[in-house]
Write a protein that holds these residues in place. Structure first.
Motif, mmCIF file in Angstrom:
data_model
loop_
_atom_site.group_PDB
_atom_site.id
_atom_site.type_symbol
_atom_site.label_atom_id
_atom_site.label_comp_id
_atom_site.label_asym_id
_atom_site.label_seq_id
_atom_site.Cartn_x
_atom_site.Cartn_y
_atom_site.Cartn_z
ATOM 1 N N MET A 217 0.684 -1.132 -0.069
ATOM 2 C CA MET A 217 0.067 -0.002 -0.087
ATOM 3 C C MET A 217 0.800 1.441 -0.006
ATOM 4 S SD MET A 217 -3.355 0.832 2.133
ATOM 5 C CE MET A 217 -3.704 -0.772 1.980
ATOM 6 N N ILE A 218 0.338 2.169 -0.909
ATOM 7 C CA ILE A 218 1.060 3.526 -0.943
ATOM 8 C C ILE A 218 0.342 4.748 -0.004
ATOM 9 C CG2 ILE A 218 2.024 5.260 -2.476
ATOM 10 C CD1 ILE A 218 3.862 2.651 -2.606
ATOM 11 N N GLY B 87 -7.904 1.297 -7.292
ATOM 12 C CA GLY B 87 -6.784 1.528 -6.400
ATOM 13 C C GLY B 87 -6.730 2.168 -5.143
ATOM 14 N N ARG C 124 -8.070 3.399 -1.466
ATOM 15 C CA ARG C 124 -8.177 2.261 -0.460
ATOM 16 C C ARG C 124 -8.650 3.275 0.878
ATOM 17 N NH1 ARG C 124 -8.893 -0.612 -3.683
ATOM 18 N NH2 ARG C 124 -7.720 -2.342 -4.157
ATOM 19 N N TRP D 167 -3.456 4.281 -1.411
ATOM 20 C CA TRP D 167 -3.581 3.645 -2.860
ATOM 21 C C TRP D 167 -2.995 2.384 -2.696
ATOM 22 C CZ3 TRP D 167 -6.370 6.564 -6.122
ATOM 23 C CH2 TRP D 167 -6.286 7.859 -6.150
ATOM 24 N N GLU D 168 -3.626 1.411 -3.533
ATOM 25 C CA GLU D 168 -2.876 0.091 -3.704
ATOM 26 C C GLU D 168 -1.586 0.323 -4.269
ATOM 27 O OE1 GLU D 168 -2.839 -3.834 -3.016
ATOM 28 O OE2 GLU D 168 -4.848 -2.512 -2.593
ATOM 29 N N THR D 169 -1.372 0.939 -5.300
ATOM 30 C CA THR D 169 0.052 1.080 -5.797
ATOM 31 C C THR D 169 0.304 2.503 -6.314
ATOM 32 O OG1 THR D 169 -0.721 0.620 -8.237
ATOM 33 C CG2 THR D 169 -0.526 -1.211 -6.998
ATOM 34 N N LEU D 170 1.582 2.868 -6.231
ATOM 35 C CA LEU D 170 1.805 4.235 -6.841
ATOM 36 C C LEU D 170 1.211 4.582 -8.136
ATOM 37 C CD1 LEU D 170 3.639 6.844 -6.308
ATOM 38 C CD2 LEU D 170 5.428 5.473 -7.585
ATOM 39 N N GLU D 171 1.155 3.762 -8.982
ATOM 40 C CA GLU D 171 0.631 4.032 -10.068
ATOM 41 C C GLU D 171 -0.847 4.230 -10.306
ATOM 42 O OE1 GLU D 171 2.979 1.585 -9.608
ATOM 43 O OE2 GLU D 171 4.662 2.354 -10.601
ATOM 44 N N ASP D 172 -1.591 3.688 -9.363
ATOM 45 C CA ASP D 172 -3.121 3.956 -9.029
ATOM 46 C C ASP D 172 -3.142 5.433 -9.072
ATOM 47 O OD1 ASP D 172 -4.048 1.301 -9.481
ATOM 48 O OD2 ASP D 172 -3.647 0.933 -7.427
ATOM 49 N N HIS E 35 4.759 10.622 -1.682
ATOM 50 C CA HIS E 35 4.371 9.311 -1.818
ATOM 51 C C HIS E 35 5.170 8.734 -0.740
ATOM 52 C CE1 HIS E 35 2.814 10.701 -5.459
ATOM 53 N NE2 HIS E 35 1.604 9.958 -5.322
ATOM 54 N N THR F 182 5.893 4.550 1.799
ATOM 55 C CA THR F 182 5.789 3.435 2.004
ATOM 56 C C THR F 182 5.952 3.034 3.280
ATOM 57 O OG1 THR F 182 6.134 1.192 1.182
ATOM 58 C CG2 THR F 182 8.004 2.514 1.244
#
Length: 99
Positions: free
Chosen positions: A1-2, A35, A37, A57-62, A92, A94
């Motif tokens: 998760m991000i 993405g 959350r 977010w689920e991923t950075l790219e989301d 961002h 992690t």
């Protein structure tokens, strides 16, 4: 998760309007993004025009590709952008550790 953190500064005297706008934008626009959350919003005590927005977010790219490249981003900025005193600082993160 991000974790996305946005440090937002709004125009003085517009806190009540912005409080409503950011909550509406988060629940009706950003919540639709793939993405997404969850979120948290904090507002400053010493600096009442300062807000810290946290979006998970689920991923950075989301966030950076999916959301920012979509019509949802345009809608989000239409809701909150008129209140900004300057562009938000967005970074961002992690998770490293937690208790």
């Amino acid at each position: 998760m991000i974790l996305e953190i946005a440090d937002i500064r709004i125009q003085p005297g517009r806190q009540a309007e912005f409080d409503e706008a950011i909550q509406r934008g988060l629940t009706t626009v950003i919540a639709q993004a793939p993405g997404f959350r969850g979120f948290k919003v904090n507002k400053g005590l010493e600096s009442p025009e300062r807000y810290v927005l946290q979006i998970f977010w689920e991923t950075l790219e989301d966030h950076t590709v999916g959301f920012r490249g979509s019509e949802l981003f345009t809608q989000w900025r239409a809701v909150v952008g008129p209140f900004f005193a300057q562009p938000p600082l967005v970074e961002h993160f992690t998770l490293l550790a937690r208790s």
